[in-house]
Design a protein around this motif. Structure first.
Motif, short mmCIF file in Angstrom:
data_model
loop_
_atom_site.label_atom_id
_atom_site.label_comp_id
_atom_site.label_asym_id
_atom_site.label_seq_id
_atom_site.Cartn_x
_atom_site.Cartn_y
_atom_site.Cartn_z
N ILE A 23 0.86 -1.18 0.00
CA ILE A 23 0.00 0.00 0.00
C ILE A 23 0.89 1.22 0.00
O ILE A 23 1.72 1.40 0.88
CB ILE A 23 -0.87 -0.02 1.25
N ARG A 68 -1.50 0.08 -5.92
CA ARG A 68 -2.53 0.27 -4.89
C ARG A 68 -2.13 1.48 -4.06
O ARG A 68 -0.96 1.62 -3.69
CB ARG A 68 -2.63 -0.97 -4.00
N ARG A 70 -3.48 4.26 -0.78
CA ARG A 70 -4.41 4.52 0.30
C ARG A 70 -5.41 5.60 -0.13
O ARG A 70 -5.03 6.56 -0.81
CB ARG A 70 -3.57 4.97 1.50
N ASP A 108 -9.95 -2.59 3.87
CA ASP A 108 -8.78 -3.38 4.26
C ASP A 108 -9.13 -4.81 4.68
O ASP A 108 -8.23 -5.64 4.82
CB ASP A 108 -8.02 -2.68 5.40
N LYS A 146 -10.00 0.94 6.87
CA LYS A 146 -9.23 1.74 5.93
C LYS A 146 -9.61 1.30 4.53
O LYS A 146 -10.08 0.19 4.33
CB LYS A 146 -7.74 1.54 6.16
N SER A 148 -8.48 1.31 0.25
CA SER A 148 -7.45 1.51 -0.77
C SER A 148 -8.08 1.51 -2.15
O SER A 148 -9.19 1.00 -2.35
CB SER A 148 -6.37 0.42 -0.68
#
Ligand code: CU
Length: 346
Positions: A23, A68, A70, A108, A146, A148
């Motif tokens: 990430i 990828r 965030r 996530d 989270k 992504s």
């Protein structure tokens, strides 16, 4: 308004066995003003670039370079659209969708809430509908709360090519304050329905791990297989595809080249609910578009009904080709129940 939060596991979302791609805190985040809908104001768009991604040889599905990053969702309450395009970095030219493998917005815990792919580069919910990202994430354990963004390029046809590209992702969204009245927007939740085949069956790929992070291995079944020359129909029967009775207002189907159609049938009612027929580029075995389903009225999905998804391929080559068939549906619970995805997909 809702009847409490229903714990919805990501039962039918795709599995990502190990996070292979690091990430990265990369990408360019821009916020654009957008046009407002009639009953909500302040349509907003975030633009995020992934790359550079070098296309310098043939990459089949799941083999291309990817990135990828965030995603900062701190001001995103509702997602109303998700679009992706592949751009040449030097010229800014938008490349054909044949160079786009797939993109996704993922929690996530491996739940993929929004997925685009070749021929389905745009998710645009009907006006008045949105995916309640903040509410969904509030039902996810803190350590997984989270998000992504992921993008991968593809090149089936041009071994001589050498271009630096990037994937640009547009996320249309709203803040709570943009809603002029409570209930101005209806919640949509995703269910993913992949066709899976036995890994050991003749014609399937022998080593699922070799196909990379996106290989959707489900126990001894895989969502990736090889189609021999000629026609092939695959199907899968599902029950309990939604946790509550619902209506579907948006849907897309993911197929690889030589895919012909994908359809969803309510076996309990005997009704064909939706079929999408692949549109190829003229004179080429290359997907141009897989038309999406989009409707304010929608079609029903019942918690207790049994459903069948079916996909047809017609491989015009004299060698096997790689295949997938997944349907991603966005449904609104009839009782306005709130759904989340607290668990990792099985
Ligand atoms: Cu695929």
């Amino acid at each position: 308004m809702g009847a409490g939060t229903i714990s919805r596991s990501g039962l039918f979302t795709m599995r990502q066995p190990h996070p292979v791609w690091p990430i990265l805190l990369a990408g360019i985040g821009l916020v654009l003003g957008g046009c407002a809908g009639s009953h909500v104001g302040g349509g907003r768009t975030k633009v995020i670039d992934l790359g550079p991604l070098r296309i310098d040889r043939v990459f089949r599905s799941m083999e291309g370079p990817s990135e990828r990053v965030r995603f900062d969702y701190s001001d995103v309450d509702w997602v109303t659209g998700f679009r992706t395009e592949v751009l040449d970095i030097q010229t800014g030219e938008r490349l054909s969708e044949e160079f786009f493998c797939h993109g996704q917005l993922q929690i996530d815990n491996q739940t993929r809430l929004l997925v685009t792919a070749t021929g389905i580069s745009e998710i645009a919910f009907p006006e008045g509908f949105g995916l309640p990202l903040r509410q969904i994430l509030s039902g996810v354990p803190q350590e997984k709360r989270k998000v992504s963004l992921f993008g991968m390029v593809l090149n089936n046809h041009h071994p001589e090519m050498d271009r630096l590209t990037k994937i640009r992702i547009y996320i249309d969204y709203l803040r709570e304050e943009d809603l002029k009245e409570p209930g101005a927007i209806k919640r949509l939740y995703k269910v993913g329905l992949p066709i899976t085949v036995a890994v050991s069956s003749p014609g399937s790929k022998g080593n699922p791990e070799s196909a990379g992070e996106e290989f959707h291995l489900r126990g001894t079944h895989s969502a990736h297989w090889m189609v021999p020359p000629g026609k092939q129909i695959q199907n899968k029967i599902y029950s309990h595809i939604v946790p509550v009775d619902s209506t579907v207002h948006f849907g897309v189907a993911h197929l690889h080249n030589f895919g012909v159609y994908m359809r969803l049938t309510d076996l309990t009612d005997g009704k064909l609910l939706w079929q999408t027929d692949v549109v190829n580029q003229p004179g080429r075995a290359q997907i141009a578009q897989i038309p999406a389903y989009r409707s304010g009225t929608g079609f029903p999905l019942y918690k207790d009904h049994e459903y069948e998804i079916e996909a047809m391929y017609e491989n015009l080559l004299d060698q096997p080709v790689d295949a997938m068939a997944s349907m991603y549906l966005y449904y609104h619970p009839l009782g306005d129940e709130r759904i989340s995805y607290p668990d990792a997909p099985p």
